[in-house]
Design a protein around this motif. Structure first.
Motif, mmCIF file in Angstrom:
data_model
loop_
_atom_site.group_PDB
_atom_site.id
_atom_site.type_symbol
_atom_site.label_atom_id
_atom_site.label_comp_id
_atom_site.label_asym_id
_atom_site.label_seq_id
_atom_site.Cartn_x
_atom_site.Cartn_y
_atom_site.Cartn_z
ATOM 1 N N LEU A 154 0.827 -1.210 0.000
ATOM 2 C CA LEU A 154 0.000 0.000 0.000
ATOM 3 C C LEU A 154 0.861 1.260 0.000
ATOM 4 N N VAL A 155 1.873 1.247 0.853
ATOM 5 C CA VAL A 155 2.729 2.430 0.981
ATOM 6 C C VAL A 155 3.509 2.653 -0.315
ATOM 7 N N THR A 156 4.054 1.532 -0.844
ATOM 8 C CA THR A 156 4.866 1.637 -2.049
ATOM 9 C C THR A 156 4.062 2.237 -3.191
ATOM 10 N N ARG A 157 2.815 1.750 -3.279
ATOM 11 C CA ARG A 157 1.965 2.288 -4.342
ATOM 12 C C ARG A 157 1.875 3.803 -4.276
ATOM 13 N N ARG A 158 1.723 4.280 -3.087
ATOM 14 C CA ARG A 158 1.626 5.735 -2.925
ATOM 15 C C ARG A 158 2.962 6.402 -3.216
ATOM 16 N N ILE A 159 4.018 5.802 -2.647
ATOM 17 C CA ILE A 159 5.329 6.440 -2.743
ATOM 18 C C ILE A 159 5.827 6.486 -4.191
ATOM 19 N N TRP A 160 5.545 5.406 -4.943
ATOM 20 C CA TRP A 160 6.063 5.346 -6.316
ATOM 21 C C TRP A 160 5.199 6.104 -7.308
ATOM 22 N N GLN A 161 4.105 6.663 -6.809
ATOM 23 C CA GLN A 161 3.205 7.402 -7.688
ATOM 24 C C GLN A 161 3.948 8.424 -8.556
ATOM 25 N N TYR A 164 5.875 6.811 -11.421
ATOM 26 C CA TYR A 164 5.075 6.432 -12.595
ATOM 27 C C TYR A 164 4.644 7.670 -13.378
ATOM 28 N N SER A 186 7.857 15.954 -6.484
ATOM 29 C CA SER A 186 7.536 14.974 -5.457
ATOM 30 C C SER A 186 8.216 15.392 -4.165
#
Lengths: 421, 226
Positions: A154-161, A164, A186
């Motif tokens: 969950l965190v990674t998804r947010r952090i890597w936003q 991407y 960012s």
């Protein structure tokens, strides 16, 4: 495989052996501790039993037998020895089960009567506790790990936003596009750095690209001026009185060289412009109309070579193209067929809704077929050829997603060019 | 006929002037935007030949100025850029013609003549060359008042030769003028021979003297011979 999936997978793969080894390790550790505790327990019990024996020496016939864990027997005389701990297996006759027990053997004399004391303590419960404990700990470990992975996802998804976002921006990046692209900002330091570096790089590249384009533009325009001067001077020189035929011939040769240089220059500029996608103004081109117009333009030239055009237009395709480029594409193919065709032969031109074909009779290519569409590949026999005509054809066709094929039909001695729309 | 040449390259300006004066034009020159603008404003010209790229401005601005002043001058734009955009915007502004460098001086002369003809009175204009009369409005050629049947190419060929009379015109210059861009990079201009021969025969058959001389290996001269 996504970075996220990869890290998760490796994490889980690493967790498995850790859990297994950890479980056994923990079990062994707890077991060792238990043995120590049991030994202490037995030692305490021994002291108590010895106390009891000393205070209330039992009758010989009435040695206490009510506790299966304590056995007191008369020892053979004078065999006093230090207490000995050992593991042994006992069989419960009632339950018909055998279990491992810890045993303490010691001798003790009250008065001059020696007793042998055997104390035993079953491992059973302790082992169970050890197993339960170690399994529990490992299960907890795995559950915590799973939760961590989930949280990580969950965190990674947010952090890597932003990452991407940067990638999306890069995919859409067009160096010739009208506006500077700004890469998303960012609050993650690394991404901010990446974004800034890309911004810098993009700005630098765009500047260089613009300079390059400007240079090509200017170079070719600047070149036209001295060429014009040369051409004008020769025009004037040609008007002079008393020039011999040889003089006039030299002037002609020079004019032709100037003309060729200028044509080369124009073609190179055109190629650069096509490469840079600098041709807008698309309109719907009726190919039949265009071809008729071009063939009419070339009819005098072809007629002089004794060539005839045989056209077969089965459909009336319309293509959205830039008119200038469409004219260059088809006129270069037609010109090519006339120049390289045998005298007094015919040129076949076919047009359907999906293809354009043109064939001319002639000797096979003097160079490998793969080079045909390359730049500066030309038949040395033709002095005015720039060697760029077919390169332009290919470049323009590619621009519009068309494919150009060439083949030589040996049994008909014909060159065939085909353009698939 | 007053002509204004606007061109920043001195050697080009001198060559153009020399050739055009030989054609009996009254030629003025300007080598920068400032001078050009003043001259175009202060004097009346029949034709203005303007280079798009000037050191201190754009030739297109001169075209705009001329049009704003309702000048009657014909305008020919000259550019080193073979760019369709420039051509279209130039013609949109009201220029009459567009020439891409490098070009030949006889071609420039032919374009100027053509622009001047179009600018002159609507009435039937006739060009007399010895016994040959050309009526540009109707694209017709008369010899001794009798029309001569010429193909379009033969007509254009004759007009170009006659416009540059007494000048030696090389085959490539003629081909470029009559057949245009189609013949770019064509190796042999021999096919011109057929057309010149046909033209000559038709004119001779109509009773005209032979005004076209062949300079072997070089080209053709049209001269009426005073």
């Amino acid at each position: 495989m996504k970075l996220l999936h990869k890290t998760t997978l490796y994490l889980l793969l690493a967790a498995l052996p850790i859990a297994l080894v950890g479980m056994y390790g923990l079990n062994a550790f707890i077991h060792r501790d238990m043995v120590h505790e049991i030994d202490e327990l037995l030692a305490n019990e021994l002291t108590q039993v010895q106390e009891q024996l000393r205070k209330h020496p039992p009758d010989l016939a009435d040695l206490p037998g009510w506790d299966p864990n304590i056995r007191i027997t008369l020892a053979p005389l004078f065999r006093q020895s230090a207490p000995v701990y050992s593991d042994s297996v006992v069989t419960d006759l009632e339950k018909k089960e055998s279990s491992v027990v810890r045993m303490l053997r010691a001798t003790y004399s009250v008065g001059n009567r020696p007793y042998q004391i055997e104390l035993q303590q079953s491992y059973l419960e302790f082992d169970e506790i050890a197993r339960t404990l170690s399994v529990g700990v490992i299960v907890c470990f795995l559950v915590v790990l799973a939760l961590m992975v989930l949280a990580d996802i969950l965190v990674t998804r947010r952090i890597w936003q932003p990452f991407y976002g940067i990638i999306r921006q890069l995919q859409q990046y067009r160096i010739e596009g009208p506006e500077e692209s700004i890469f998303p900002a960012s609050d993650v330091h690394e991404f901010k750095l990446l974004s800034q570096s890309l911004d810098d790089m993009s700005r630098r590249i765009r500047r260089q690209y613009a300079q390059q384009k400007q240079f090509t533009d200017n170079a070719s325009h600047e070149m036209q001026t001295p060429l014009s001067v040369l051409s004008f001077e020769l025009d004037l020189l040609q008007q002079s009185e008393g020039l011999s035929e040889a003089d006039l011939n030299r002037i002609q040769q020079s004019q032709q060289a100037i003309h060729r240089l200028s044509a080369l220059n124009k073609s190179l500029l055109l190629l650069a412009k096509i490469d840079n996608h600098q041709f807008a103004h698309h309109e719907v081109i009726n190919l039949v109309e265009l071809l008729d117009q071009l063939l009419a333009g070339y009819s005098d030239y072809a007629a002089h070579q004794g060539m005839t055009f045989n056209r077969l237009f089965t459909q009336q395709p319309n293509r959205p193209m830039n008119r200038q480029l469409a004219e260059i594409l088809f006129s270069n193919l037609i010109k090519n067929a006339i120049r390289h065709g045998d005298a007094n032969s015919s040129i076949f031109i076919q047009l359907s809704s999906t293809t354009f074909m043109i064939t001319n009779q002639g000797e096979p290519l003097p160079f490998p077929q793969e080079q045909l569409f390359g730049r500066f590949v030309r038949n040395q026999a033709l002095s005015q050829s720039t060697g760029l005509g077919l390169a332009l054809v290919k470049e323009i066709a590619e621009q519009y997603g068309m494919r150009v094929h060439y083949s030589y039909l040996a049994n008909h001695r014909r060159h065939l060019f085909q353009v698939d729309f | 006929m007053k002509i204004l040449l606007i061109e920043d390259e001195p050697s080009l300006l001198v060559a153009m002037r020399h050739y055009l004066e030989g054609e009996h034009y009254n030629v003025s020159t300007a080598s920068n935007f400032q001078t050009a603008s003043v001259k175009a404003h202060d004097y009346q010209y029949d034709c203005v030949v303007v280079d798009i790229t000037l050191p201190d401005g754009s030739g297109l601005a001169i075209v705009k100025e001329l049009k704003a002043a309702h000048s009657q001058a014909g305008i020919i734009i000259v550019s080193a850029k073979n760019s369709l955009d420039d051509k279209l915007s130039g013609l949109d502004l009201g220029a009459d013609d567009y020439l891409t460098k490098p070009f030949h001086l006889p071609e420039l002369n032919a374009r100027i003549r053509s622009v001047l003809r179009r600018r002159q009175h609507e009435g039937e204009m006739q060009l007399e060359f010895g016994s040959i009369t050309i009526v540009p409005n109707r694209k017709q050629v008369l010899v001794a008042s009798q029309p001569v049947e010429l193909t379009i190419k033969e007509y254009e060929l004759l007009l170009f030769l006659a416009t540059n009379k007494n000048r030696l015109l090389s085959k490539s210059v003629i081909v470029e003028h009559v057949w245009g861009d189609y013949m770019d990079g064509i190796d042999s201009h021999d096919f011109l021979y057929t057309h010149v021969r046909n033209l000559r025969r038709k004119l001779l058959d109509a009773g005209s003297p032979d005004y076209i001389t062949t300079r072997y290996g070089a080209g053709y001269i049209f001269s009426v011979g005073e």
